[in-house]
Motif scaffolding. Structure first.
Motif, PDB file in Angstrom:
ATOM      1  N   ASP A 194       0.864  -1.170   0.000  1.00 38.49           N
ATOM      2  CA  ASP A 194       0.000   0.000   0.000  1.00 38.49           C
ATOM      3  C   ASP A 194       0.909   1.231   0.000  1.00 38.49           C
ATOM      4  OD1 ASP A 194      -2.344  -1.507   0.160  1.00 38.49           O
ATOM      5  OD2 ASP A 194      -2.189  -1.630   2.339  1.00 38.49           O
ATOM      6  N   GLU A 195       0.668   2.142  -0.919  1.00 36.03           N
ATOM      7  CA  GLU A 195       1.532   3.298  -1.065  1.00 36.03           C
ATOM      8  C   GLU A 195       0.800   4.594  -0.731  1.00 36.03           C
ATOM      9  OE1 GLU A 195       3.481   3.705  -4.777  1.00 36.03           O
ATOM     10  OE2 GLU A 195       4.175   1.639  -4.863  1.00 36.03           O
ATOM     11  N   GLU A 196       1.593   5.570  -0.344  1.00 35.16           N
ATOM     12  CA  GLU A 196       1.103   6.929  -0.169  1.00 35.16           C
ATOM     13  C   GLU A 196       1.778   7.792  -1.213  1.00 35.16           C
ATOM     14  OE1 GLU A 196       0.752   9.414   3.773  1.00 35.16           O
ATOM     15  OE2 GLU A 196       2.714   9.794   2.879  1.00 35.16           O
ATOM     16  N   LEU A 197       1.015   8.270  -2.183  1.00 33.32           N
ATOM     17  CA  LEU A 197       1.561   9.181  -3.171  1.00 33.32           C
ATOM     18  C   LEU A 197       1.565  10.580  -2.574  1.00 33.32           C
ATOM     19  CD1 LEU A 197      -0.070   8.046  -6.532  1.00 33.32           C
ATOM     20  CD2 LEU A 197       2.260   7.677  -5.768  1.00 33.32           C
ATOM     21  N   ALA A 198       2.714  11.211  -2.606  1.00 28.59           N
ATOM     22  CA  ALA A 198       2.848  12.532  -1.995  1.00 28.59           C
ATOM     23  C   ALA A 198       3.739  13.406  -2.852  1.00 28.59           C
ATOM     24  CB  ALA A 198       3.423  12.414  -0.589  1.00 28.59           C
ATOM     25  N   VAL A 199       3.712  14.696  -2.555  1.00 23.80           N
ATOM     26  CA  VAL A 199       4.570  15.650  -3.242  1.00 23.80           C
ATOM     27  C   VAL A 199       5.609  16.155  -2.243  1.00 23.80           C
ATOM     28  CG1 VAL A 199       2.960  17.557  -2.807  1.00 23.80           C
ATOM     29  CG2 VAL A 199       4.622  17.759  -4.648  1.00 23.80           C
ATOM     30  N   PHE A 200       6.876  16.091  -2.635  1.00 22.87           N
ATOM     31  CA  PHE A 200       7.978  16.618  -1.832  1.00 22.87           C
ATOM     32  C   PHE A 200       8.492  17.889  -2.497  1.00 22.87           C
ATOM     33  CE2 PHE A 200       7.598  12.618   0.097  1.00 22.87           C
ATOM     34  CZ  PHE A 200       8.401  12.541   1.215  1.00 22.87           C
ATOM     35  N   CYS A 201       8.774  18.893  -1.679  1.00 20.17           N
ATOM     36  CA  CYS A 201       9.162  20.202  -2.211  1.00 20.17           C
ATOM     37  C   CYS A 201      10.380  20.737  -1.475  1.00 20.17           C
ATOM     38  CB  CYS A 201       8.021  21.214  -2.059  1.00 20.17           C
ATOM     39  SG  CYS A 201       6.448  20.701  -2.770  1.00 20.17           S
ATOM     40  N   ARG A 202      11.019  21.709  -2.106  1.00 18.75           N
ATOM     41  CA  ARG A 202      12.054  22.446  -1.401  1.00 18.75           C
ATOM     42  C   ARG A 202      11.416  23.221  -0.246  1.00 18.75           C
ATOM     43  NH1 ARG A 202      13.551  26.277  -4.437  1.00 18.75           N
ATOM     44  NH2 ARG A 202      12.230  25.877  -6.246  1.00 18.75           N
ATOM     45  N   ASN A 203      12.133  23.358   0.856  1.00 19.10           N
ATOM     46  CA  ASN A 203      11.553  23.950   2.057  1.00 19.10           C
ATOM     47  C   ASN A 203      10.988  25.340   1.816  1.00 19.10           C
ATOM     48  OD1 ASN A 203      12.140  21.688   3.570  1.00 19.10           O
ATOM     49  ND2 ASN A 203      14.039  22.504   4.407  1.00 19.10           N
ATOM     50  N   GLU A 204      11.657  26.122   0.973  1.00 22.16           N
ATOM     51  CA  GLU A 204      11.189  27.493   0.742  1.00 22.16           C
ATOM     52  C   GLU A 204       9.836  27.528   0.037  1.00 22.16           C
ATOM     53  OE1 GLU A 204      14.685  26.852  -2.263  1.00 22.16           O
ATOM     54  OE2 GLU A 204      14.121  26.225  -0.213  1.00 22.16           O
ATOM     55  N   VAL A 205       9.523  26.455  -0.705  1.00 18.97           N
ATOM     56  CA  VAL A 205       8.221  26.382  -1.368  1.00 18.97           C
ATOM     57  C   VAL A 205       7.112  26.136  -0.341  1.00 18.97           C
ATOM     58  CG1 VAL A 205       6.853  25.074  -3.057  1.00 18.97           C
ATOM     59  CG2 VAL A 205       9.260  25.571  -3.520  1.00 18.97           C
ATOM     60  N   LEU A 206       7.483  25.504   0.760  1.00 19.74           N
ATOM     61  CA  LEU A 206       6.498  25.142   1.777  1.00 19.74           C
ATOM     62  C   LEU A 206       6.521  26.085   2.982  1.00 19.74           C
ATOM     63  CD1 LEU A 206       6.935  21.251   1.729  1.00 19.74           C
ATOM     64  CD2 LEU A 206       5.135  22.606   0.640  1.00 19.74           C
ATOM     65  N   THR A 207       7.056  27.289   2.799  1.00 23.86           N
ATOM     66  CA  THR A 207       7.030  28.252   3.903  1.00 23.86           C
ATOM     67  C   THR A 207       5.606  28.638   4.260  1.00 23.86           C
ATOM     68  OG1 THR A 207       7.394  30.012   2.275  1.00 23.86           O
ATOM     69  CG2 THR A 207       9.320  29.210   3.480  1.00 23.86           C
ATOM     70  N   LYS A 208       4.702  28.543   3.278  1.00 24.96           N
ATOM     71  CA  LYS A 208       3.278  28.677   3.584  1.00 24.96           C
ATOM     72  C   LYS A 208       2.640  27.302   3.439  1.00 24.96           C
ATOM     73  CE  LYS A 208       1.298  29.743  -0.967  1.00 24.96           C
ATOM     74  NZ  LYS A 208       0.392  30.662  -1.710  1.00 24.96           N
ATOM     75  N   PRO A 209       1.642  26.991   4.251  1.00 27.36           N
ATOM     76  CA  PRO A 209       1.016  25.658   4.178  1.00 27.36           C
ATOM     77  C   PRO A 209       0.403  25.396   2.802  1.00 27.36           C
ATOM     78  CG  PRO A 209       0.372  26.797   6.191  1.00 27.36           C
ATOM     79  CD  PRO A 209       1.066  27.814   5.331  1.00 27.36           C
ATOM     80  N   ARG A 210       0.590  24.188   2.301  1.00 25.51           N
ATOM     81  CA  ARG A 210       0.020  23.778   1.010  1.00 25.51           C
ATOM     82  C   ARG A 210      -0.630  22.397   1.171  1.00 25.51           C
ATOM     83  NH1 ARG A 210       2.118  26.938  -3.355  1.00 25.51           N
ATOM     84  NH2 ARG A 210       3.930  28.209  -2.778  1.00 25.51           N
ATOM     85  N   PRO A 211      -1.676  22.279   1.980  1.00 26.04           N
ATOM     86  CA  PRO A 211      -2.275  20.958   2.240  1.00 26.04           C
ATOM     87  C   PRO A 211      -3.192  20.461   1.135  1.00 26.04           C
ATOM     88  CG  PRO A 211      -3.474  22.631   3.440  1.00 26.04           C
ATOM     89  CD  PRO A 211      -2.310  23.338   2.787  1.00 26.04           C
ATOM     90  N   ASN A 212      -3.653  21.353   0.254  1.00 34.15           N
ATOM     91  CA  ASN A 212      -4.672  20.982  -0.738  1.00 34.15           C
ATOM     92  C   ASN A 212      -4.047  20.709  -2.101  1.00 34.15           C
ATOM     93  OD1 ASN A 212      -6.948  21.521   1.088  1.00 34.15           O
ATOM     94  ND2 ASN A 212      -6.354  23.668   0.866  1.00 34.15           N
ATOM     95  N   TRP A 213      -4.290  19.524  -2.594  1.00 30.96           N
ATOM     96  CA  TRP A 213      -3.756  19.115  -3.904  1.00 30.96           C
ATOM     97  C   TRP A 213      -4.898  19.057  -4.906  1.00 30.96           C
ATOM     98  CZ3 TRP A 213       0.885  18.441  -6.108  1.00 30.96           C
ATOM     99  CH2 TRP A 213       0.944  17.744  -7.318  1.00 30.96           C
ATOM    100  N   PRO A 214      -4.730  19.675  -6.094  1.00 31.18           N
ATOM    101  CA  PRO A 214      -3.543  20.404  -6.546  1.00 31.18           C
ATOM    102  C   PRO A 214      -3.634  21.921  -6.399  1.00 31.18           C
ATOM    103  CG  PRO A 214      -4.944  19.944  -8.416  1.00 31.18           C
ATOM    104  CD  PRO A 214      -5.670  19.389  -7.206  1.00 31.18           C
ATOM    105  N   GLU A 215      -4.737  22.429  -5.856  1.00 31.91           N
ATOM    106  CA  GLU A 215      -4.986  23.873  -5.881  1.00 31.91           C
ATOM    107  C   GLU A 215      -3.854  24.686  -5.256  1.00 31.91           C
ATOM    108  OE1 GLU A 215      -7.030  21.613  -4.722  1.00 31.91           O
ATOM    109  OE2 GLU A 215      -8.885  21.694  -5.896  1.00 31.91           O
ATOM    110  N   ASP A 216      -3.282  24.195  -4.150  1.00 34.12           N
ATOM    111  CA  ASP A 216      -2.234  24.952  -3.468  1.00 34.12           C
ATOM    112  C   ASP A 216      -0.915  24.943  -4.229  1.00 34.12           C
ATOM    113  OD1 ASP A 216      -3.977  25.581  -1.447  1.00 34.12           O
ATOM    114  OD2 ASP A 216      -3.250  24.049  -0.060  1.00 34.12           O
ATOM    115  N   TYR A 217      -0.861  24.194  -5.329  1.00 37.77           N
ATOM    116  CA  TYR A 217       0.385  24.069  -6.084  1.00 37.77           C
ATOM    117  C   TYR A 217       0.312  24.753  -7.450  1.00 37.77           C
ATOM    118  CZ  TYR A 217       1.640  21.054  -2.289  1.00 37.77           C
ATOM    119  OH  TYR A 217       1.920  20.595  -1.023  1.00 37.77           O
TER     120      TYR A 217
END
Length: 216
Positions: free
Chosen positions: A64-87
């Motif tokens: 069983d897998e969890e598909l996730a998005v990994f980002c550079r820390n500076e991209v995540l300085t603001k919360p981005r919990p919603n996929w894909p709208e926050d991206y």
């Protein structure tokens, strides 16, 4: 060849003394084409896509897998919990030929709200992310964590500049057997024994122990 699926499959094949199994790396798109043409017995680890890939059987999930998005820390300085709208507005890395991200994501790509860069293989994608050539990269969390550990041991990753963003979806990875592999008359027997051993390893907790050891 490395990776959690390779480790698990090698463990399964050790319990199949009637067969000598060769694992051969191929580019993902070529592997799918070979499966469609019946030029290989099986391909791993596809997700169950019976509509897009009706030429493969998906009998029992390996993980069983969890598909996730990994980002550079500076991209995540603001919360981005919603996929894909926050991206929206970001450049996302993806493994060439992978159908990850979901329908809403690809609709956003089509509408030019998100851009995608496709590269062969997880290590190359992560190196692009580390170098800042993409903002984020989407794939199975286990695969990303494994490759980051390996890159860190090679001095190619600092161990802290990337973080996990949104969880995209839950998936399952399979050993997908080609339905048209007529050149493999032993397929039925091989498949039966493979599925029985996989079932036993799951029931005994061995698969979970392999995963835990793999990530240490």
């Amino acid at each position: 060849m490395t990776g959690i699926y390779t480790v698990i499959l090698e463990r399964i094949f050790q319990n199949m003394p009637d067969y000598k199994v060769k694992l051969t790396p191929v580019p993902w798109k070529r592997g799918l084409k070979m499966a469609k043409q019946g030029k290989l017995l099986a391909l791993y680890p596809p997700y169950a896509r019976p509509v897009e890939r009706p030429y493969m059987d998906y009998d029992m999930a390996i993980l069983d897998e969890e598909l996730a998005v990994f980002c550079r820390n500076e991209v995540l300085t603001k919360p981005r919990p919603n996929w894909p709208e926050d991206y929206y507005g970001l450049d996302i890395g993806n493994n060439a030929g992978f159908l990850a991200g979901g329908d809403a994501f690809w609709a956003a790509v089509k509408d030019k709200k998100i851009s995608v860069q496709e590269t062969k293989g997880t290590p190359r994608n992560l190196l692009k992310l580390i170098a800042g050539r993409v903002d984020c990269y989407m794939n199975d969390s286990l695969s990303i964590r494994w490759e980051l550990k390996k890159l860190q041991s090679e001095g190619k990753y600092d161990g802290s500049s990337l973080s996990k963003g949104a969880v995209i979806s839950k998936e399952q990875g399979f050993l997908g057997f080609s339905k048209v592999s007529n050149d493999f008359p032993y397929k039925k027997d091989f498949k039966s024994k493979y599925l029985q051993i996989l079932k036993e390893l799951k029931a005994s907790g061995e698969i979970d122990r392999i995963v835990d050891k793999y990530l240490q």
